[in-house]
Design a protein around this motif. Structure first.
Motif, short mmCIF file in Angstrom:
data_model
loop_
_atom_site.label_atom_id
_atom_site.label_comp_id
_atom_site.label_asym_id
_atom_site.label_seq_id
_atom_site.Cartn_x
_atom_site.Cartn_y
_atom_site.Cartn_z
N LYS A 22 37.21 51.23 -22.80
CA LYS A 22 36.55 50.69 -23.99
C LYS A 22 36.06 51.84 -24.85
O LYS A 22 35.36 52.75 -24.38
CB LYS A 22 35.39 49.78 -23.59
CG LYS A 22 34.87 48.96 -24.74
CD LYS A 22 33.94 47.87 -24.25
CE LYS A 22 33.63 46.91 -25.38
NZ LYS A 22 32.74 45.84 -24.91
N ARG A 23 36.40 51.78 -26.14
CA ARG A 23 35.99 52.82 -27.08
C ARG A 23 34.49 52.71 -27.37
O ARG A 23 33.96 51.61 -27.53
CB ARG A 23 36.79 52.70 -28.39
CG ARG A 23 38.27 52.97 -28.20
CD ARG A 23 39.05 52.88 -29.50
NE ARG A 23 38.68 53.91 -30.45
CZ ARG A 23 39.04 55.18 -30.40
NH1 ARG A 23 39.80 55.61 -29.40
NH2 ARG A 23 38.67 56.03 -31.33
N GLY A 31 34.29 49.89 -29.90
CA GLY A 31 34.07 48.61 -29.26
C GLY A 31 35.34 47.91 -28.81
O GLY A 31 35.28 46.91 -28.11
N LEU A 32 36.49 48.42 -29.23
CA LEU A 32 37.77 47.84 -28.81
C LEU A 32 38.26 48.55 -27.55
O LEU A 32 37.84 49.66 -27.23
CB LEU A 32 38.81 47.98 -29.93
CG LEU A 32 38.46 47.28 -31.25
CD1 LEU A 32 39.55 47.54 -32.28
CD2 LEU A 32 38.24 45.80 -31.05
N TRP A 33 39.17 47.91 -26.85
CA TRP A 33 39.78 48.50 -25.66
C TRP A 33 40.99 49.31 -26.08
O TRP A 33 41.59 49.05 -27.12
CB TRP A 33 40.17 47.40 -24.67
CG TRP A 33 38.96 46.77 -24.06
CD1 TRP A 33 38.23 45.73 -24.58
CD2 TRP A 33 38.30 47.15 -22.86
NE1 TRP A 33 37.17 45.45 -23.77
CE2 TRP A 33 37.18 46.30 -22.69
CE3 TRP A 33 38.55 48.13 -21.90
CZ2 TRP A 33 36.32 46.40 -21.61
CZ3 TRP A 33 37.69 48.22 -20.82
CH2 TRP A 33 36.59 47.37 -20.68
N GLU A 34 41.34 50.31 -25.27
CA GLU A 34 42.47 51.17 -25.59
C GLU A 34 43.13 51.67 -24.31
O GLU A 34 42.59 51.53 -23.21
CB GLU A 34 42.00 52.38 -26.40
CG GLU A 34 41.12 53.33 -25.60
CD GLU A 34 40.71 54.57 -26.36
OE1 GLU A 34 41.22 54.81 -27.47
OE2 GLU A 34 39.88 55.33 -25.84
N GLN A 102 32.57 55.84 -20.89
CA GLN A 102 33.31 54.65 -21.30
C GLN A 102 33.63 53.75 -20.11
O GLN A 102 33.97 54.23 -19.04
CB GLN A 102 34.62 55.04 -22.03
CG GLN A 102 35.72 55.62 -21.16
CD GLN A 102 35.60 57.10 -20.84
OE1 GLN A 102 34.52 57.63 -20.69
NE2 GLN A 102 36.74 57.76 -20.72
N TYR A 115 41.90 41.07 -24.08
CA TYR A 115 41.06 42.18 -24.53
C TYR A 115 41.43 42.56 -25.95
O TYR A 115 42.61 42.67 -26.28
CB TYR A 115 41.25 43.39 -23.60
CG TYR A 115 40.78 43.12 -22.19
CD1 TYR A 115 39.47 43.42 -21.81
CD2 TYR A 115 41.63 42.53 -21.26
CE1 TYR A 115 39.04 43.14 -20.52
CE2 TYR A 115 41.20 42.25 -19.97
CZ TYR A 115 39.90 42.56 -19.61
OH TYR A 115 39.46 42.29 -18.34
#
Length: 132
Positions: A22-23, A31-34, A102, A115
């Protein structure tokens, strides 16, 4: 038009699960996943950058010979352009940990759609979720 940022991304696979991170809220697309990775430094090769980034972020060592480049994605956000070099990573040692604070998660491919990811990651998700 903004300068393009050259990034390496590791799709880390273990027992049919994919590692996502998670960023931080402070980062671009926060706040987004990567899929973990980072910027390629000047004079650095892509696999060399991937090994460095995954060690810095996750504390793992990858086998460079086992990394397979799968895609190259150019994406223009309103405020930034990115060039993502996507590698499948199937061979690594060490225990992954969020060294930058993270959250990390191992998820089944089928769960990836649950996600939120940055828009630039959509081609990676499409490949992972395809039946091929």
């Amino acid at each position: 038009m903004s300068k393009e940022v050259n990034v390496v991304v590791g799709v880390i696979i273990r027992n049919d699960e994919i590692l996502i991170a998670k960023r931080s809220a402070k980062q671009h697309q926060g706040g987004l996943w990567e899929f973990p990775g980072g910027k390629v430094e000047s004079g650095e090769g892509e696999v060399e950058a991937l090994a460095r980034e995954l060690n810095e972020e996750l504390g793992i060592e990858i086998n460079p010979e086992a990394c397979q480049k799968r895609q190259q994605i150019h994406h223009q956000y309103p405020d930034k352009a990115v060039n993502l070099n996507i590698y499948w990573v199937n061979d690594f040692s060490g225990t992954e940990q969020g060294k930058e604070g993270q959250p990390l998660k191992w998820v089944a491919k089928e769960q990836l759609a649950d996600y939120p990811f940055p828009e630039a990651n959509q081609p990676i998700l499409d490949e992972l979720l395809s039946k091929n």
